[in-house]
Design an enzyme around this catalytic site. Sequence first.
Site, mmCIF file in Angstrom:
data_model
loop_
_atom_site.group_PDB
_atom_site.id
_atom_site.type_symbol
_atom_site.label_atom_id
_atom_site.label_comp_id
_atom_site.label_asym_id
_atom_site.label_seq_id
_atom_site.Cartn_x
_atom_site.Cartn_y
_atom_site.Cartn_z
ATOM 1 N N THR A 187 0.843 -1.196 0.000
ATOM 2 C CA THR A 187 0.000 0.000 0.000
ATOM 3 C C THR A 187 0.879 1.246 0.000
ATOM 4 O O THR A 187 1.993 1.208 0.529
ATOM 5 C CB THR A 187 -0.864 -0.042 1.278
ATOM 6 O OG1 THR A 187 -1.785 -1.100 1.132
ATOM 7 C CG2 THR A 187 -1.580 1.258 1.571
ATOM 8 N N ARG A 215 -15.007 -6.199 0.079
ATOM 9 C CA ARG A 215 -14.358 -5.843 1.358
ATOM 10 C C ARG A 215 -13.686 -4.467 1.247
ATOM 11 O O ARG A 215 -13.017 -4.155 0.275
ATOM 12 C CB ARG A 215 -13.319 -6.904 1.711
ATOM 13 C CG ARG A 215 -12.521 -6.614 3.002
ATOM 14 C CD ARG A 215 -11.168 -5.986 2.695
ATOM 15 N NE ARG A 215 -10.331 -5.861 3.882
ATOM 16 C CZ ARG A 215 -9.156 -5.249 3.904
ATOM 17 N NH1 ARG A 215 -8.686 -4.705 2.794
ATOM 18 N NH2 ARG A 215 -8.454 -5.160 5.004
ATOM 19 N N VAL A 216 -13.896 -3.634 2.252
ATOM 20 C CA VAL A 216 -13.233 -2.329 2.283
ATOM 21 C C VAL A 216 -12.311 -2.318 3.498
ATOM 22 O O VAL A 216 -12.731 -2.670 4.603
ATOM 23 C CB VAL A 216 -14.256 -1.185 2.380
ATOM 24 C CG1 VAL A 216 -13.548 0.159 2.530
ATOM 25 C CG2 VAL A 216 -15.161 -1.169 1.146
ATOM 26 N N ASP A 218 -9.031 -0.274 5.795
ATOM 27 C CA ASP A 218 -8.907 0.973 6.560
ATOM 28 C C ASP A 218 -8.531 2.171 5.694
ATOM 29 O O ASP A 218 -8.844 3.316 6.036
ATOM 30 C CB ASP A 218 -7.828 0.810 7.644
ATOM 31 C CG ASP A 218 -6.467 0.474 7.036
ATOM 32 O OD1 ASP A 218 -6.416 -0.409 6.154
ATOM 33 O OD2 ASP A 218 -5.462 1.109 7.419
ATOM 34 N N GLY A 238 -1.225 -2.000 6.621
ATOM 35 C CA GLY A 238 -1.213 -3.234 7.396
ATOM 36 C C GLY A 238 -2.577 -3.899 7.352
ATOM 37 O O GLY A 238 -3.372 -3.635 6.438
HETATM 38 N N1 ASP Z 1 -4.391 -1.561 4.993
HETATM 39 C C1 ASP Z 1 -4.693 -2.122 3.707
HETATM 40 C C2 ASP Z 1 -6.005 -2.841 3.794
HETATM 41 O O1 ASP Z 1 -6.267 -3.468 4.791
HETATM 42 C C3 ASP Z 1 -3.673 -3.073 3.205
HETATM 43 C C4 ASP Z 1 -2.256 -2.624 3.332
HETATM 44 O O2 ASP Z 1 -1.960 -1.602 3.911
HETATM 45 O O3 ASP Z 1 -1.395 -3.316 2.830
HETATM 46 O O4 ASP Z 1 -6.743 -2.820 2.837
#
Ligand code: ASP
Length: 323
Positions: A187, A215-216, A218, A238
């Site tokens: 990300t 799915r959404v 954060d 994360g």
């Molecule tokens: N935080 C992001 C999510 O859960 C994924 C990521 O940061 O890698 O969609």
Amino acid sequence: MQAFKSNIIEANEVTILLHGGVGRIHKEAISPETEQQYQEAIIHALTEGQKIISCSGKSIDAVEAVIRILEDCPLFNAGKGAVYANNEMIELDAAIMDGKTLNAGAVAGVRTVKNPISAARKIIDNSPHVMLVGSGADEFAKGNGIEIVDQSYFKVKDRWQQIIKLKEETENNTDLFSKQPPTKLGTVGCVAIDEAGGLAAGTSTGGMLNKKFGRVGDTPIIGAGTYANKICAVSCTGHGEYFIRHAVAHDICAMIEYKSIRVSVAVKEMIEEKLTNAGGVGGLIAMDANGNIAVNYNTEGMFYGYIKKDGTITVNICNMIIE
Ligand code: ASP
């Protein structure tokens, strides 16, 4: 993924700080060429962002410009190169926030928007809303002059192989996501401060590999993965469900405001205590209104880079797994 001890990084006099996700380290799996590509992408993004800041531009414009560059780079899990959902589609989430005005824009689950961060930005500029999802968000973007692409644009070989391999290994178990913490992230996010002292934050992602369709995470949720006010700007990465439950990005800003603590102290408390104790895996970047920054993560590694007022650039790229 196993959580590791956190790794707090601090600096001051910073104008732009970005991250490229957290993940497991397999440094030996990264070829020198790939390492070079990551480095170039991060330096290019920081340099372009800094051009905006040094011409008295707004921090939100710099954040958008930085994230667009990272979305266009297939190495990251955002825009081109995003991970696949279980239904073998790419669904993108992004948010951007102006700390001065608290104006925020977010899109979730878009499938055709080349640069989701710019669609999020257009929501601030051209709508009375904060978040649009799914086909409504795709349509809004199209109607507002944002570049639209076919799903095939986002496809990169490695990401496609990841989902196919994962589904084969698990006999197409659609439940996998809930049992398997994230291993392949990437990300992107950015926080910045302008000459007028205005902070901004933005984050963009394909979400988590093998996520359920719809799915959404954060990232597009204001206060969870992305937040900025007059005190602090935060972008997270994360396992999103934990960041949503703990309203991580807003909580960092609230800790600084209510407890009168430094940004690094708030970030350390969040990652090392709140998130880790809850079993959450990930990291975040934060910047206060004086250009002090903190980066922290409880994974094996996190990509980040920052540029200071004087133009000096620091990049950390050693800690990303590539499989
Ligand atoms: N935080 C992001 C999510 O859960 C994924 C990521 O940061 O890698 O969609």
